[in-house]
Design an enzyme around this catalytic site. Structure first.
Site, PDB file in Angstrom:
ATOM      1  N   GLY A  18       2.386  -1.199  -6.446  1.00  0.00           N
ATOM      2  CA  GLY A  18       1.350  -2.192  -6.138  1.00  0.00           C
ATOM      3  C   GLY A  18       0.012  -1.779  -6.740  1.00  0.00           C
ATOM      4  O   GLY A  18      -1.046  -2.026  -6.161  1.00  0.00           O
ATOM      5  N   SER A  20      -1.559  -2.837  -9.343  1.00  0.00           N
ATOM      6  CA  SER A  20      -2.216  -3.789 -10.255  1.00  0.00           C
ATOM      7  C   SER A  20      -3.523  -4.350  -9.728  1.00  0.00           C
ATOM      8  O   SER A  20      -4.329  -4.889 -10.495  1.00  0.00           O
ATOM      9  CB  SER A  20      -1.263  -4.951 -10.555  1.00  0.00           C
ATOM     10  OG  SER A  20      -0.985  -5.679  -9.375  1.00  0.00           O
ATOM     11  N   ARG A  21      -3.737  -4.269  -8.418  1.00  0.00           N
ATOM     12  CA  ARG A  21      -4.983  -4.832  -7.866  1.00  0.00           C
ATOM     13  C   ARG A  21      -5.238  -4.240  -6.476  1.00  0.00           C
ATOM     14  O   ARG A  21      -4.437  -3.431  -5.977  1.00  0.00           O
ATOM     15  CB  ARG A  21      -4.907  -6.365  -7.773  1.00  0.00           C
ATOM     16  CG  ARG A  21      -3.804  -6.869  -6.873  1.00  0.00           C
ATOM     17  CD  ARG A  21      -3.886  -8.382  -6.660  1.00  0.00           C
ATOM     18  NE  ARG A  21      -2.930  -8.783  -5.659  1.00  0.00           N
ATOM     19  CZ  ARG A  21      -1.743  -9.337  -5.902  1.00  0.00           C
ATOM     20  NH1 ARG A  21      -1.379  -9.583  -7.143  1.00  0.00           N
ATOM     21  NH2 ARG A  21      -0.920  -9.657  -4.912  1.00  0.00           N
ATOM     22  N   ASN A  95       2.387   1.921  -2.036  1.00  0.00           N
ATOM     23  CA  ASN A  95       1.326   1.006  -1.600  1.00  0.00           C
ATOM     24  C   ASN A  95       1.762  -0.455  -1.611  1.00  0.00           C
ATOM     25  O   ASN A  95       1.214  -1.258  -0.849  1.00  0.00           O
ATOM     26  CB  ASN A  95       0.109   1.211  -2.520  1.00  0.00           C
ATOM     27  CG  ASN A  95      -0.886   0.078  -2.426  1.00  0.00           C
ATOM     28  OD1 ASN A  95      -1.645  -0.016  -1.463  1.00  0.00           O
ATOM     29  ND2 ASN A  95      -0.859  -0.835  -3.410  1.00  0.00           N
ATOM     30  N   SER A 148      -0.472   0.236   8.030  1.00  0.00           N
ATOM     31  CA  SER A 148      -1.550  -0.685   8.425  1.00  0.00           C
ATOM     32  C   SER A 148      -1.894  -0.423   9.878  1.00  0.00           C
ATOM     33  O   SER A 148      -1.033   0.034  10.648  1.00  0.00           O
ATOM     34  CB  SER A 148      -1.077  -2.137   8.281  1.00  0.00           C
ATOM     35  OG  SER A 148      -1.986  -3.017   8.938  1.00  0.00           O
ATOM     36  N   TYR A 161       5.247  -8.618   9.723  1.00  0.00           N
ATOM     37  CA  TYR A 161       4.458  -7.626   8.965  1.00  0.00           C
ATOM     38  C   TYR A 161       4.111  -6.443   9.861  1.00  0.00           C
ATOM     39  O   TYR A 161       4.272  -5.281   9.470  1.00  0.00           O
ATOM     40  CB  TYR A 161       3.193  -8.308   8.444  1.00  0.00           C
ATOM     41  CG  TYR A 161       2.215  -7.390   7.747  1.00  0.00           C
ATOM     42  CD1 TYR A 161       2.418  -7.001   6.427  1.00  0.00           C
ATOM     43  CD2 TYR A 161       1.072  -6.927   8.394  1.00  0.00           C
ATOM     44  CE1 TYR A 161       1.515  -6.170   5.781  1.00  0.00           C
ATOM     45  CE2 TYR A 161       0.161  -6.099   7.763  1.00  0.00           C
ATOM     46  CZ  TYR A 161       0.385  -5.725   6.453  1.00  0.00           C
ATOM     47  OH  TYR A 161      -0.507  -4.897   5.813  1.00  0.00           O
ATOM     48  N   LYS A 165       5.172  -2.495   9.399  1.00  0.00           N
ATOM     49  CA  LYS A 165       4.218  -1.388   9.235  1.00  0.00           C
ATOM     50  C   LYS A 165       4.395  -0.329  10.324  1.00  0.00           C
ATOM     51  O   LYS A 165       4.151   0.851  10.085  1.00  0.00           O
ATOM     52  CB  LYS A 165       2.791  -1.938   9.203  1.00  0.00           C
ATOM     53  CG  LYS A 165       2.491  -2.779   7.952  1.00  0.00           C
ATOM     54  CD  LYS A 165       2.620  -1.955   6.670  1.00  0.00           C
ATOM     55  CE  LYS A 165       2.229  -2.740   5.429  1.00  0.00           C
ATOM     56  NZ  LYS A 165       2.270  -1.926   4.196  1.00  0.00           N
TER      57      LYS A 165
END
Ligand SMILES: NC(=O)c1ccc[n+]([C@@H]2O[C@H](COP(=O)([O-])OP(=O)(O)OC[C@H]3O[C@@H](n4cnc5c(N)ncnc54)[C@H](OP(=O)(O)O)[C@@H]3O)[C@@H](O)[C@H]2O)c1
Length: 270
Positions: A18, A20-21, A95, A148, A161, A165
């Site tokens: 992850g 890329s941003r 990530n 998270s 989600y 996590k």
């Protein structure tokens, strides 16, 4: 005397999923600044190529590789490509994560469960397995998972989600226990709200002004009074990836501006 060179990852090879941003990009650039060569991976190559260029400007080697971390075949191809290029992997930052829909236990469909668990949990676990096998042969390494604060305190409408996590926090402990004999340390960070595309997706269905208001309201619920910048996640990752944390394994560091200390009602009274 404290030796600050223990925070250096000079000469290490790091893989950031992850990358890329958002948080992953910040981590990739931070690890490069701390001395590592960096492989960035996600599904979209053009975004990765931009980050790789930024890493190279910091004087480090960079390799962008497109891969879907929820697909076992992609994990194998990715790890083989890194080994062909660098011959080793010292740091893995798991990530990549997603929360592509909202709903409750009464409405959620199987597809949403599978998409989230496939990337956030299964992908993280089997990516770690593939890399840990290499680290074992090398004599050690460091894995850093991105969990998270929702893994400690569930948010409504993103229950799947939150469950994923919480499982990442347990996966961190489980992997740390099993990999400790091989000098592979496994730790995690648990961010609170961070200004990224993922966070903004909470309000994508709203008009721009309303989305801004909602984001400002969220910031008010954070004891430190704001939403984090992705760069604020990087220090803990460098710490956990480097020798500075040589006696730490199985731990998860909360970086949540104090969100999990108290309920929003109490925070609004401060
Ligand atoms: N932002 C927050 O408030 C917050 C809070 C707590 C925890 N986190 C966690 O922090 C991590 C990064 O989140 P972020 O906020 O930076 O999100 P983001 O801006 O949406 O970035 C997610 C990254 O994951 C990649 N990705 C998505 N699906 C993928 C897949 N199937 N395979 C490989 N890569 C994939 C994306 O690139 P592609 O689209 O190119 O694949 C992108 O690089 C996640 O694990 C997230 O759960 C975020």
């Amino acid at each position: 005397m404290v030796n600050l060179s223990r925070f250096s990852v000079e000469g290490k090879v790091a893989v950031v999923t992850g990358g890329s941003r958002g948080i992953g990009r910040a981590i990739a650039l931070g690890l490069a600044q701390a001395g590592a060569d960096v492989v960035v991976t996600s599904r979209k190559l053009p975004d990765l190529e931009n980050v790789a260029e930024e890493v190279k400007k910091l004087g480090k080697k960079a390799m962008p590789i497109a891969a879907h971390i929820g697909k076992m075949e992609n994990i194998r191809t990715l790890v083989d490509a890194v080994m062909n290029e660098f011959g080793r992997i010292d740091i893995l930052v798991n990530n990549a994560g997603c929360t592509p829909g909202i709903g409750t236990i009464l409405t959620n469909e199987e597809r949403l469960w599978d998409t989230i668990m496939n990337l956030n949990l299964k992908g993280l676990y089997f990516m770690s397995q593939a890399v840990a096998r290499i680290m074992k042969e090398q004599g050690g390494g460091a894995i850093v998972n991105v969990a998270s604060m929702d893994g400690y305190k569930p948010e409504p409408y993103v229950g799947i989600y939150s469950i994923s996590k919480a499982a990442v926090i347990m996966a961190t402990k489980s992997m740390a226990l099993e990999l400790a004999p091989y000098k592979i340390r496994v730790n995690a960070i648990a961010p609170g709200p961070v200004s990224t595309k993922m966070l903004d997706s909470h309000w994508f269905h709203l008009p721009e002004e309303q989305a801004k208001t909602e984001k400002a309201e969220l910031a008010k619920q954070v004891p430190l009074g704001r939403i984090a910048d992705p760069d604020e996640m990087v220090g803990a990752v460098i710490y956990l990836a480097s020798e500075a944390s040589s006696f730490t394994t199985g731990d998860t560091i909360l970086i949540d501006g104090g969100c999990t200390i108290a309920s929003p009602e109490i925070i609004s009274e401060i």
